[in-house]
Design a protein around this motif. Structure first.
Motif, short mmCIF file in Angstrom:
data_model
loop_
_atom_site.label_atom_id
_atom_site.label_comp_id
_atom_site.label_asym_id
_atom_site.label_seq_id
_atom_site.Cartn_x
_atom_site.Cartn_y
_atom_site.Cartn_z
N ARG A 85 0.80 -1.26 -0.09
CA ARG A 85 0.03 -0.09 -0.08
C ARG A 85 0.91 1.24 0.10
NH1 ARG A 85 -2.97 -1.92 4.96
NH2 ARG A 85 -3.84 -3.96 4.21
N THR A 86 2.21 1.17 0.30
CA THR A 86 2.99 2.24 0.44
C THR A 86 3.89 2.48 -0.67
OG1 THR A 86 4.76 1.12 1.47
CG2 THR A 86 3.07 2.06 2.96
N LEU A 87 3.67 1.51 -1.60
CA LEU A 87 4.65 1.38 -3.01
C LEU A 87 4.02 2.06 -3.98
CD1 LEU A 87 6.13 -1.96 -2.66
CD2 LEU A 87 7.12 0.07 -1.77
N GLN A 88 4.63 2.56 -5.05
CA GLN A 88 4.35 3.09 -6.05
C GLN A 88 5.21 2.67 -7.39
OE1 GLN A 88 4.54 7.35 -5.99
NE2 GLN A 88 3.00 7.52 -4.09
N ASN A 89 4.60 2.96 -8.57
CA ASN A 89 5.13 2.68 -9.77
C ASN A 89 5.88 1.22 -10.06
OD1 ASN A 89 4.30 5.05 -10.50
ND2 ASN A 89 6.02 6.18 -9.77
N ASP A 90 7.16 1.31 -10.25
CA ASP A 90 7.99 -0.21 -10.49
C ASP A 90 7.95 -0.81 -9.28
OD1 ASP A 90 8.30 0.50 -13.04
OD2 ASP A 90 10.39 1.47 -12.80
N ASP A 91 8.00 -0.40 -8.15
CA ASP A 91 8.24 -1.01 -6.59
C ASP A 91 6.88 -1.72 -6.46
OD1 ASP A 91 10.61 -0.17 -6.42
OD2 ASP A 91 10.18 1.48 -4.89
N LEU A 92 5.56 -1.22 -6.95
CA LEU A 92 4.47 -1.86 -6.59
C LEU A 92 4.22 -2.83 -7.63
CD1 LEU A 92 1.78 -1.92 -5.20
CD2 LEU A 92 0.95 -0.07 -7.07
N LYS A 96 3.60 -6.69 -6.57
CA LYS A 96 2.41 -7.35 -6.99
C LYS A 96 2.82 -8.74 -7.66
CE LYS A 96 -0.81 -3.72 -7.60
NZ LYS A 96 -1.75 -2.95 -8.54
#
Length: 100
Positions: A85-92, A96
């Motif tokens: 929930r705290t990650l964005q873009n490539d990290d997310l 996943k």
């Protein structure tokens, strides 16, 4: 080849082929069928191995067992979902793919 190495190789082979006979395994590993049967008894203590009697019988593993798959414990999965929930873009995207 030690008994533990042979058992690991038997398990790997059953994961790939999904069905085999004691005679084929004995010939493949250069041991007796009795040795293979004792290996199967030892393996069946930890893995879902089924033996089927009869003309078309043999040894098979549960369909769900795959040694190449790794699973997360429920606590590990919950923590990773919380962190996702705290990650964005490539990290997310990477997170996943791990959870999938």
């Amino acid at each position: 080849m030690s008994p533990s190495e042979r058992r690991s190789a038997i398990l790997d082979l059953l994961c790939k082929r999904r069905h085999e006979t004691t005679a084929n395994l004995a010939a493949l590993f250069g041991v007796t069928e009795r040795t293979i049967r004792s290996d199967l008894v030892a393996l069946s203590c930890s893995y879902p191995i089924q033996t089927i009697r009869g003309r078309y019988g043999g040894i098979q593993l549960d369909r769900e067992l795959r040694r190449d798959r790794k699973f997360l414990s429920p606590k590990q999965e919950a923590l990773l979902r919380k962190l996702a929930r705290t990650l964005q873009n490539d990290d997310l995207a990477v997170m996943k793919s791990i959870l999938a």
